[in-house]
Design a protein around this motif. Structure first.
Motif, PDB file in Angstrom:
ATOM      1  N   ARG A 350       2.328  -0.508   8.651  1.00  0.00           N
ATOM      2  CA  ARG A 350       2.546   0.584   7.750  1.00  0.00           C
ATOM      3  C   ARG A 350       4.092   0.357   7.179  1.00  0.00           C
ATOM      4  N   THR A 445      -3.775   3.109  10.911  1.00  0.00           N
ATOM      5  CA  THR A 445      -2.677   4.217  10.749  1.00  0.00           C
ATOM      6  C   THR A 445      -1.505   4.183  11.843  1.00  0.00           C
ATOM      7  N   ILE A 446      -0.627   4.895  11.490  1.00  0.00           N
ATOM      8  CA  ILE A 446       0.520   4.850  12.420  1.00  0.00           C
ATOM      9  C   ILE A 446       0.364   5.362  14.062  1.00  0.00           C
ATOM     10  N   ASN A 451      -1.260   9.517  10.264  1.00  0.00           N
ATOM     11  CA  ASN A 451      -0.075   8.852   9.855  1.00  0.00           C
ATOM     12  C   ASN A 451       1.103   9.784  10.268  1.00  0.00           C
TER      13      ASN A 451
END
Length: 559
Positions: A350, A445-446, A451
């Motif tokens: 990301r 995603t994070i 996220n």
């Protein structure tokens, strides 16, 4: 021959271990509830028998009829042909179960049995109580005046159905006159003895525990109130049934913090089951390669072990299958789940991470099993006692189901070697690549859930939990990811078997015998939210003992 999938869901709950005034109104009793039109794609219309008993002669209950009625209506909505029976005496219960077995034998599709009411166990044998329970004066009377729960399992197995679901929402106290103190508290665990290809066994609370008869909605018992919500959601979202029970477990734990009701289940499935077909996690699946055994930890050399080599010919276990290996000294090892082989992007995907999370690169990971939870004090203490090692300090936070802390990398390696010796299987710490692959569970995603950190997703400083920045949480206190793994973000940092390096060069895919700096992953209760990201990396000396570092383990495919 057609392969039979027998899938047992056995949810065991104290349903109203409080006396209550029987309801003045009575729903339809004994009348089949016929759906207008099934809304699922079953080859044969599934059958369900739903029983709720509450008007007991001794110790009447409050919610079983509501629980049974609501369950019957939901099953009708899903597409079952439902027969609802309430407040049955012993002969009527036996007759209803017998007739249900005959209908299943003709249908040979999916069968579901649901019971809400009193239950009892003696010497590991479970009994469901009819409402005429004044005849039961001691445990000997159960055999003659109650319904033997295993008889229901046998009826459904003998019917040769394609899928069997059994939910026993039963009181876990022994609710009859003269109940002996020596009798086992709660219901005993049950399992199928048939040659079924899969099973799932779920309890509304841990064995010997207690459950609540009340919930926030005021209509249902605690466990059933969450089961109804989760079952409807599972139907709408194509959720796996075993994942649904994971969701119920977390919801019940959250609502019952004071009484600490912790549902439990164990699964052994050859394939996933969803009411409207399962939607799988998108990953690129490779053929699982053969994995070499873990080297001993005593040499000080810097030789490396490759975890992936040539391909296997035999089929690996089904991803998502849960299991525990038996220990030579008795008992079972940690609960494990099989992780699918796959290929993923590793590192700072990301663009919001650290410099040591680069370069972003693709990694292929072989099929392996990983412990669903961080290794607990209970599991580690057993090893320490068996090997006469000093038990680590718990800081006064509690042991049992809290993650073990204050263990060195060498301690963690020693635990895996002892477990390998006890089970005859190859256990070790995960490589850094295996760890991140499992923690991401198919996401980019994070965090595995998205996220943003959100609230009450994990235990870290700023995660919104009751333990934030103070101490560890009991394992499994938050939702699991898509691979059924708990606490991959926060709680305790976790040792990996890979040497740390400031840039990725390939060491993240290998185990090392020893090194000056070893990888730690996942972040902890002490860390701020950016340090519990899926890509976050940290390093420690292998001799460090810290109150925020523990570990989880992996098992290689059996050769």
């Amino acid at each position: 021959m057609k392969q039979i999938l027998t899938f047992f869901v056995i949810g065991l709950l104290i349903n109203g271990c409080q006396t209550g005034t029987p309801k003045s109104t009575d729903p339809q009793r004994g009348k089949p509830i016929r759906p207008n039109k099934p809304t699922t794609t079953f080859s044969r219309q599934p059958l369900a028998l739903v029983i709720g008993n509450e008007r007991y002669e001794h110790n009447p209950l409050n919610n079983p009829v509501n629980d049974a009625t609501d369950m019957a209506h939901l099953l009708k909505k899903i597409g079952f042909k439902v027969t609802l029976k309430t407040d049955l005496k012993q002969r009527a219960m036996d007759k209803a179960i017998h007739e249900f077995g005959k209908r299943l034998s003709k249908n040979r599709g999916i069968g579901l049995f649901y019971y809400a009411g009193h239950g009892a166990q003696v010497m590991g044998q479970n009994y469901l109580l009819p409402i005429d329970n004044n005849r039961i004066q001691d445990e000997t009377d159960l055999e003659y005046h109650a319904v033997y729960a295993d008889k229901i399992l046998k009826r459904m197995e003998d019917a040769k159905t394609t899928l069997n679901i059994i939910i026993l929402d039963a009181c876990r106290n022994n609710p009859y006159r003269g109940a002996a103190r020596s009798m086992g508290r709660g219901l005993a665990r049950m399992q199928s003895t048939s040659d079924s290809s899969g099973s799932i066994i779920a309890f509304a609370t841990s064995t010997g525990g207690t459950s609540s008869d009340t919930s926030r909605n005021g209509r249902n018992g605690l466990y059933t109130s969450h089961l109804l919500k989760a079952l409807e959601n599972a139907y709408q979202t194509h959720q796996r049934l075993d994942d649904m029970f994971m969701q119920v477990r977390n919801a019940v734990k959250q609502e019952s913090r004071r009484k600490r009701q912790v549902p439990w289940y164990s699964a052994s499935l050859s394939k996933p089951f969803c009411f409207r077909g399962c939607k799988t996690v998108v990953t690129t699946v490779d053929k699982p390669p053969v994995e070499a055994p873990i080297p001993p930890t005593s040499p000080e050399s810097m030789s490396y072990l490759s975890v992936t080599t040539t391909s296997r010919k035999t089929s690996p276990p089904e991803p998502g299958t849960l299991f525990r290996d038996r220990l030579q000294e008795g008992g079972e090892g940690p609960e494990m789940v099989w992780i699918p082989a796959g290929r993923f992007k590793m590192g700072n995907i990301r663009g919001s991470g650290e410099s040591d999370e680069l370069p972003v690169h693709e990694v292929s990971v072989a099929h392996f099993a990983m412990s669903r939870y961080e290794i607990t004090f209970a599991e580690y203490d057993r090893f320490a006692q068996a090997t006469r090692r000093e038990k680590p300090d718990d800081k006064g936070w509690g042991r049992d189901n809290r993650p073990v802390i204050n263990v060195t990398w060498h301690d963690a390696i020693a635990y895996t070697q002892w477990l390998s010796q006890q089970t005859g299987q190859q256990y070790r710490l995960p490589t850094e690549a295996e760890w991140e692959y499992a923690a991401r569970a198919g996401t980019q995603t994070i965090y595995w859930w998205g996220n943003s950190i959100g609230a009450k997703r994990a235990n870290c400083d700023g995660c919104g939990s009751q333990w934030d920045g103070q101490k560890t949480a009991p394992v499994g206190s938050f939702a699991a990811n898509a691979f059924k793994l708990y606490d991959t973000s926060g709680n305790v940092g976790e040792w990996a078997c890979s040497e740390y390096e400031e840039k990725y060069t390939g060491k993240e895919q290998r185990c090392v015998n020893n090194a000056n700096s070893l990888v730690q992953r996942g972040g902890s209760w002490l860390d701020f939210s950016p340090r519990v990201r899926s890509a976050f990396r940290d390093s420690r000396k292998p001799t460090k003992r810290l109150e925020f570092v523990g570990f989880r383990i992996v098992r290689q495919v059996e050769k």
